[in-house]
Motif scaffolding. Sequence first.
Motif, PDB file in Angstrom:
ATOM      1  N   ARG A  57       0.969  -1.262  -0.093  1.00  0.00           N
ATOM      2  CA  ARG A  57      -0.033   0.117   0.033  1.00  0.00           C
ATOM      3  C   ARG A  57       0.739   1.301  -0.044  1.00  0.00           C
ATOM      4  O   ARG A  57       0.644   2.153  -0.449  1.00  0.00           O
ATOM      5  CB  ARG A  57      -0.987  -0.033   1.149  1.00  0.00           C
ATOM      6  N   GLU A  60       7.459   2.400  -1.972  1.00  0.00           N
ATOM      7  CA  GLU A  60       7.750   3.402  -2.842  1.00  0.00           C
ATOM      8  C   GLU A  60       8.020   2.987  -4.331  1.00  0.00           C
ATOM      9  O   GLU A  60       8.159   3.299  -5.581  1.00  0.00           O
ATOM     10  CB  GLU A  60       9.087   4.597  -2.561  1.00  0.00           C
ATOM     11  N   ILE A  62       7.338  -0.672  -6.788  1.00  0.00           N
ATOM     12  CA  ILE A  62       6.471  -1.583  -7.264  1.00  0.00           C
ATOM     13  C   ILE A  62       6.982  -2.466  -8.440  1.00  0.00           C
ATOM     14  O   ILE A  62       7.691  -1.854  -9.163  1.00  0.00           O
ATOM     15  CB  ILE A  62       5.079  -1.109  -7.474  1.00  0.00           C
ATOM     16  N   TYR A 120      11.346  -3.166 -11.702  1.00  0.00           N
ATOM     17  CA  TYR A 120      10.823  -2.253 -10.336  1.00  0.00           C
ATOM     18  C   TYR A 120      11.005  -0.972 -10.605  1.00  0.00           C
ATOM     19  O   TYR A 120      11.858  -0.281 -11.209  1.00  0.00           O
ATOM     20  CB  TYR A 120      11.513  -2.631  -9.132  1.00  0.00           C
ATOM     21  N   SER A 122       9.287   3.148  -9.702  1.00  0.00           N
ATOM     22  CA  SER A 122       8.652   4.199  -8.816  1.00  0.00           C
ATOM     23  C   SER A 122       7.087   4.095  -8.823  1.00  0.00           C
ATOM     24  O   SER A 122       6.720   4.198  -9.886  1.00  0.00           O
ATOM     25  CB  SER A 122       9.128   5.422  -9.018  1.00  0.00           C
ATOM     26  N   ARG A 123       6.499   3.909  -7.678  1.00  0.00           N
ATOM     27  CA  ARG A 123       5.240   3.890  -7.509  1.00  0.00           C
ATOM     28  C   ARG A 123       4.580   5.283  -8.391  1.00  0.00           C
ATOM     29  O   ARG A 123       3.492   5.315  -9.294  1.00  0.00           O
ATOM     30  CB  ARG A 123       4.506   3.671  -6.180  1.00  0.00           C
ATOM     31  N   GLU A 124       5.398   6.364  -8.175  1.00  0.00           N
ATOM     32  CA  GLU A 124       4.858   7.795  -8.523  1.00  0.00           C
ATOM     33  C   GLU A 124       4.805   7.716  -9.949  1.00  0.00           C
ATOM     34  O   GLU A 124       4.080   8.312 -10.591  1.00  0.00           O
ATOM     35  CB  GLU A 124       5.338   8.703  -7.649  1.00  0.00           C
ATOM     36  N   ARG A 126       6.139   5.669 -12.418  1.00  0.00           N
ATOM     37  CA  ARG A 126       6.305   4.409 -13.289  1.00  0.00           C
ATOM     38  C   ARG A 126       7.473   4.228 -13.852  1.00  0.00           C
ATOM     39  O   ARG A 126       7.402   3.791 -15.116  1.00  0.00           O
ATOM     40  CB  ARG A 126       4.930   4.061 -13.981  1.00  0.00           C
TER      41      ARG A 126
END
Length: 145
Positions: A57, A60, A62, A120, A122-124, A126
């Motif tokens: 959740r 940082e 994914i 992998y 950055s969640r922010e 991509r």
Amino acid sequence: MARPTPETRAAYPHPHPTPTRWADNDVYGHVNNVTYYAYFDTAVNTYLASRGALDLREGEVIGLVVETGCAFFAPAAFPETLSVGVRVAHLGRSSVRYELAVFREGEDAACAQGHFVHVYVSRETRRPTELPDVFRAALEDLRVG
């Protein structure tokens, strides 16, 4: 490309118990091929979460699957408890090649084995990002070769 041969449990440093579910079987009475990919994903992500590397959740970083494949050797079916062996074949700056094998109870040879590559990001943004130290440490423990 030559067809792979089934490997043994000893080739995979992390076993993940995986009970089959009624819904895993298809009309032919065995686990449907697409279900193996869910087993693979679950084994890897459970391992990463157990090592404190994966925060579903708030993390940082994914992992995005960019490649996958599987070879099938023998059927499995509900009700069985399988074991999904996990190893890391390549560990890059932002990518990992996971190799996995599915084993039936009491059998040393894989009934299926496959791979997937996570990049992998950055969640922010991509965009690919370097693996954090906690990821790298967890993955080093699974690295073979």
